[in-house]
Design a protein around this motif. Structure first.
Motif, short mmCIF file in Angstrom:
data_model
loop_
_atom_site.label_atom_id
_atom_site.label_comp_id
_atom_site.label_asym_id
_atom_site.label_seq_id
_atom_site.Cartn_x
_atom_site.Cartn_y
_atom_site.Cartn_z
N TYR A 67 56.91 136.28 163.09
CA TYR A 67 55.79 137.14 163.46
C TYR A 67 56.19 138.61 163.58
O TYR A 67 55.33 139.49 163.67
CB TYR A 67 55.12 136.65 164.75
N ARG A 68 57.52 138.90 163.53
CA ARG A 68 57.97 140.30 163.57
C ARG A 68 58.46 140.78 162.20
O ARG A 68 59.02 141.88 162.09
CB ARG A 68 59.08 140.47 164.61
N ASN A 69 58.27 139.98 161.16
CA ASN A 69 58.77 140.36 159.83
C ASN A 69 58.22 141.69 159.34
O ASN A 69 58.95 142.52 158.80
CB ASN A 69 58.40 139.28 158.80
N CYS A 122 61.17 134.63 150.82
CA CYS A 122 60.16 134.16 151.76
C CYS A 122 59.73 132.72 151.45
O CYS A 122 59.53 132.36 150.29
CB CYS A 122 58.97 135.11 151.68
N ASN A 123 59.60 131.90 152.50
CA ASN A 123 59.12 130.52 152.36
C ASN A 123 59.89 129.74 151.29
O ASN A 123 59.31 129.02 150.47
CB ASN A 123 57.62 130.50 152.02
N LEU A 124 61.20 129.86 151.33
CA LEU A 124 62.03 129.22 150.31
C LEU A 124 61.85 127.71 150.31
O LEU A 124 61.74 127.08 151.36
CB LEU A 124 63.50 129.58 150.56
N THR A 125 61.83 127.14 149.13
CA THR A 125 61.61 125.72 148.80
C THR A 125 60.15 125.30 148.93
O THR A 125 59.79 124.19 148.54
CB THR A 125 62.49 124.73 149.61
N ASP A 176 52.90 140.92 152.37
CA ASP A 176 52.47 140.42 153.68
C ASP A 176 53.43 139.30 154.09
O ASP A 176 53.44 138.23 153.49
CB ASP A 176 51.03 139.88 153.59
N LEU A 177 54.24 139.56 155.12
CA LEU A 177 55.26 138.60 155.54
C LEU A 177 54.96 137.98 156.90
O LEU A 177 55.81 137.30 157.47
CB LEU A 177 56.63 139.30 155.59
N PRO A 212 58.65 132.41 157.22
CA PRO A 212 60.11 132.48 157.33
C PRO A 212 60.70 133.28 156.18
O PRO A 212 60.45 132.99 155.01
CB PRO A 212 60.53 131.01 157.26
N THR A 213 61.47 134.32 156.52
CA THR A 213 61.95 135.25 155.50
C THR A 213 63.40 135.63 155.76
O THR A 213 63.81 135.82 156.90
CB THR A 213 61.08 136.53 155.49
N VAL A 214 64.16 135.75 154.67
CA VAL A 214 65.53 136.27 154.73
C VAL A 214 65.53 137.59 153.97
O VAL A 214 64.94 137.70 152.89
CB VAL A 214 66.53 135.29 154.09
N PHE A 215 66.20 138.59 154.56
CA PHE A 215 66.29 139.91 153.94
C PHE A 215 67.74 140.17 153.52
O PHE A 215 68.67 139.84 154.26
CB PHE A 215 65.86 141.00 154.93
N LEU A 216 67.91 140.76 152.35
CA LEU A 216 69.24 141.11 151.85
C LEU A 216 69.22 142.57 151.41
O LEU A 216 68.22 143.05 150.85
CB LEU A 216 69.65 140.22 150.68
#
Length: 233
Positions: A176-178, A199-202, A222-223, A227-231
């Motif tokens: 919710y803080r993405n 985002c939303n992997l798989t 819009d995130l 569930p998101t991973v940032f690189l």
């Protein structure tokens, strides 16, 4: 000697057939007790795999960042004395990685247990694989500071590390803080810095894209609650 199984869970609902190898079910069937972050979701995960394990005959120990280590040690020693196999389940993905399960693993090694990690989805590694960034040298930082000034300093530090070392910097946030985190990334990083959003992997609506900060500013995704991973590199 009992075994401590590190059992991956799903990153997205209804994806067990696509993301978990069949032998996960056989391990579940012979594992009597589990250390979990949330008992309700752990029970739902095990029940959803449709194994022969009777859920009401399975023991669950809650393990969060606030669980006293003495309680966890007592519980794992009890399982050892009873020669029962034990599993560790994360809320999503691989236990022990960005997850309090590492506490149990450390204790198991100290007590002489056999520790067996099982194959399954890791959002961190999947994101790195799909990012096109340096997979030879990378650092996972977990969660960045919540306070905006502290987070801005952290982002500038990560950007400098990425530039100086050519090292991929990986981080994440509570879903919710993405959007707030991504806004700070765009506000504090240089225009030519590359950012990958995974985002939303798989899941059926999985989204992975790597662009420069300058390019992201014209197409902000819009995130919220995803569930998101940032690189960063």
């Amino acid at each position: 000697m009992p075994t401590l199984y590190l059992i991956p869970t799903l990153l997205a609902d209804d994806t067990a057939e696509q993301t978990l190898p069949p032998y996960i079910r056989s391990v579940i069937e012979k594992t009597d007790a589990y250390f979990v972050e949330n008992v309700r979701s752990a029970r739902r995960f095990i029940t959803g795999l449709k194994t022969s394990r009777v859920i009401d005959e399975t023991t669950f120990f809650e393990l969060t960042k606030d669980t006293p280590p003495a309680d966890t040690r007592r519980q794992i020693q009890e399982m050892m004395e009873r020669k029962r196999n034990v599993g560790v389940l994360s809320e999503a993905g691989c236990p022990g990685v960005a997850d309090p399960g590492s506490v149990v693993v450390s204790m198991a090694h100290t007590l002489g247990w056999r520790v067996e990690p099982l194959v399954g989805p890791s959002s961190i590694l999947l994101a790195l694989m799909a990012s096109g960034m340096n997979g030879q040298s990378f650092v996972f930082h977990g969660y960045l500071p919540i306070e905006r000034q502290d987070r801005a300093r952290a982002l500038r530090y990560l950007e400098k590390e990425a530039q100086d070392r050519q090292q991929t910097q990986i981080f994440m946030e509570t879903p919710y803080r993405n959007d707030a985190l991504f806004a700070d990334v765009l506000a504090n990083c240089q225009g030519n810095t590359r950012i990958c959003v995974a985002c939303n992997l798989t899941g059926p609506d999985a989204f992975v894209r790597t662009l420069t900060v300058k390019e992201w500013k014209t197409q902000v995704p819009d995130l919220r609650k995803k569930p998101t991973v940032f690189l960063l590199l």
